[in-house]
Design a protein around this motif. Structure first.
Motif, PDB file in Angstrom:
ATOM      1  N   ARG A  66       0.848  -1.189   0.000  1.00 31.08           N
ATOM      2  CA  ARG A  66       0.000   0.000   0.000  1.00 31.08           C
ATOM      3  C   ARG A  66       0.884   1.239   0.000  1.00 31.08           C
ATOM      4  NH1 ARG A  66      -3.905  -0.142   4.446  1.00 31.08           N
ATOM      5  NH2 ARG A  66      -4.396   1.860   3.514  1.00 31.08           N
ATOM      6  N   THR A  87       2.635   1.574  -3.487  1.00 35.62           N
ATOM      7  CA  THR A  87       2.362   0.145  -3.595  1.00 35.62           C
ATOM      8  C   THR A  87       3.315  -0.508  -4.593  1.00 35.62           C
ATOM      9  OG1 THR A  87       0.026   0.560  -3.111  1.00 35.62           O
ATOM     10  CG2 THR A  87       0.577  -1.560  -4.111  1.00 35.62           C
ATOM     11  N   ASP A 130      -9.096   1.497   6.320  1.00 36.01           N
ATOM     12  CA  ASP A 130      -9.530   0.163   5.938  1.00 36.01           C
ATOM     13  C   ASP A 130     -10.641  -0.397   6.808  1.00 36.01           C
ATOM     14  OD1 ASP A 130      -7.666   0.173   3.987  1.00 36.01           O
ATOM     15  OD2 ASP A 130      -6.152  -0.921   5.113  1.00 36.01           O
ATOM     16  N   PRO A 159       0.679  -4.817   5.630  1.00 37.73           N
ATOM     17  CA  PRO A 159       1.052  -3.833   4.603  1.00 37.73           C
ATOM     18  C   PRO A 159       2.334  -4.175   3.858  1.00 37.73           C
ATOM     19  CG  PRO A 159       1.653  -3.028   6.768  1.00 37.73           C
ATOM     20  CD  PRO A 159       0.982  -4.347   6.993  1.00 37.73           C
TER      21      PRO A 159
END
Length: 367
Positions: A66, A87, A130, A159
């Motif tokens: 991300r 990302t 999220d 992540p």
């Protein structure tokens, strides 16, 4: 009483009787000054750790799952030295600063060292984006038991993905890996690459890609029917992955040769993030002539595989013959040259830049 002891005692009594106006230890606590002093100590400690980490080897590497903007993170040890990344960026981690921060750099030419949030820190930092239950705090949660349960079991996604410190290099195409034509082309390219880089590169034969595959693949799942034996062996690929991890720990280039990898999808389930070079022959007539010269008996099947490699799932790629779309699909570079020298030059030029990105260079080194 001994003369020296008497003198020390007299000095002590004299200092004890000094006026409070004399300089000495202040008994009044100044919280503002103490807080400023603490921040200065932490600041210089972070600077020392940052400089010391530049002399350490890479501990491990991660691929970001991300985006992260370090300039917006107010809790960084050094805000001006916090790394921002996107990302799929690759990051070398050299040291652990504390439970919330690593020290490392993005695998990119001219990138500098900085503070990188740990997986736990980044997950907590991004949790508000999220969390599907975010925004329910203003409601009466006692009236929504299902929402309470979803809040209690929800966890943020990791992540990062741990990957080799140096991405393994894999040659693909123009057809199946066990094709005689493919083997001859790869052998010629491989010899030139190994000769050019010498001690900077290692070569390993592997069986990766023979484990469990993704059954949802659309463009390449039928390849399993061509050689079922390739998919019956090597169910546990952990040892192969660990070997690749160890071989790249010193930032050597690693050229991997596996007969089980026909497309990037074949290693999608492994944490390797390879560099794929696609050797392509666009003209089917030329490809058929090359296959005849190598004595293949499965010409139609190999031409079909070559066409799959060229298009790589039209529904996901977009324009079949667009090199940029192929590269975005998983191939780092598409090689379609008429001569060995031109093809190897393109690959070697790319890998030279990648080696430069793998290693940290100071400004003095660049001069």
């Amino acid at each position: 009483m001994h003369s020296v002891a008497r003198e020390n005692l007299q000095s002590y009594l004299h200092s004890y009787k000094l006026s409070s106006n004399e300089p000495g230890i202040k008994l009044i606590h100044n919280s503002q000054n103490d807080d400023q002093h603490r921040k200065e100590v932490e600041y210089f400690a972070a600077l020392r750790s940052l400089e010391h980490s530049k002399r350490k080897h890479v501990a491990f590497a991660v691929q970001a799952m991300r985006d992260y903007d370090g300039s917006l993170d107010e809790k960084s040890p050094l805000k001006d030295h916090t790394i921002s990344f996107q990302t799929n960026d690759f990051i070398h981690i050299h040291a652990k600063f504390n439970s919330d921060w690593w020290i490392g750099r993005i695998v990119r030419s001219h990138s500098e060292f900085g503070f990188v949030p740990t997986a736990r820190r980044l997950a907590n930092y991004m949790v508000s984006e999220d969390d599907p239950t975010q925004g329910l705090g203003t409601q009466n949660t006692s009236d929504h038991p299902a929402q309470d349960r979803s809040r209690s079991i929800w966890e943020p996604k990791c992540p990062y993905k741990v990957v080799p410190s140096s991405r393994p290099i894999i040659l693909l195409g123009p057809t199946l890996q066990h094709s005689r034509l493919t083997q001859l082309l790869h052998l010629a390219l491989r010899e030139e690459i190994l000769k050019h880089f010498g001690k900077k590169i290692k070569y390993v034969k592997s069986d990766i890609g023979s484990g469990q595959q993704n059954s949802d693949r659309k463009g390449t799942r039928w390849l399993r029917g061509l050689r079922d034996s390739d998919y019956d062996r090597g169910q546990d690929e952990n040892q192969e992955v660990e070997l690749i991890m160890r071989m790249t720990s010193k930032l050597h280039l690693l050229l991997v040769d596996s007969p089980n990898i026909h497309t990037p999808d074949d290693v999608q389930h492994l944490p390797l993030a390879p560099i794929f070079f696609l050797i392509r022959v666009s003209d089917n007539k030329i490809l058929a002539k090359l296959l005849r010269n190598t004595g293949t008996t499965r010409m139609a099947a190999e031409i079909e595989v070559a066409n799959v490699l060229k298009t790589m799932n039209d529904d996901r790629v977009g324009v079949p013959d667009d090199d940029e779309q192929l590269i975005a699909r998983g191939f780092e570079m598409v090689i379609e040259e008429n001569g060995l020298r031109e093809a190897t030059w393109r690959i070697i030029s790319y890998l030279e830049k990648y080696i430069h990105a793998l290693h940290y260079h100071t400004k003095d080194d660049e001069k």
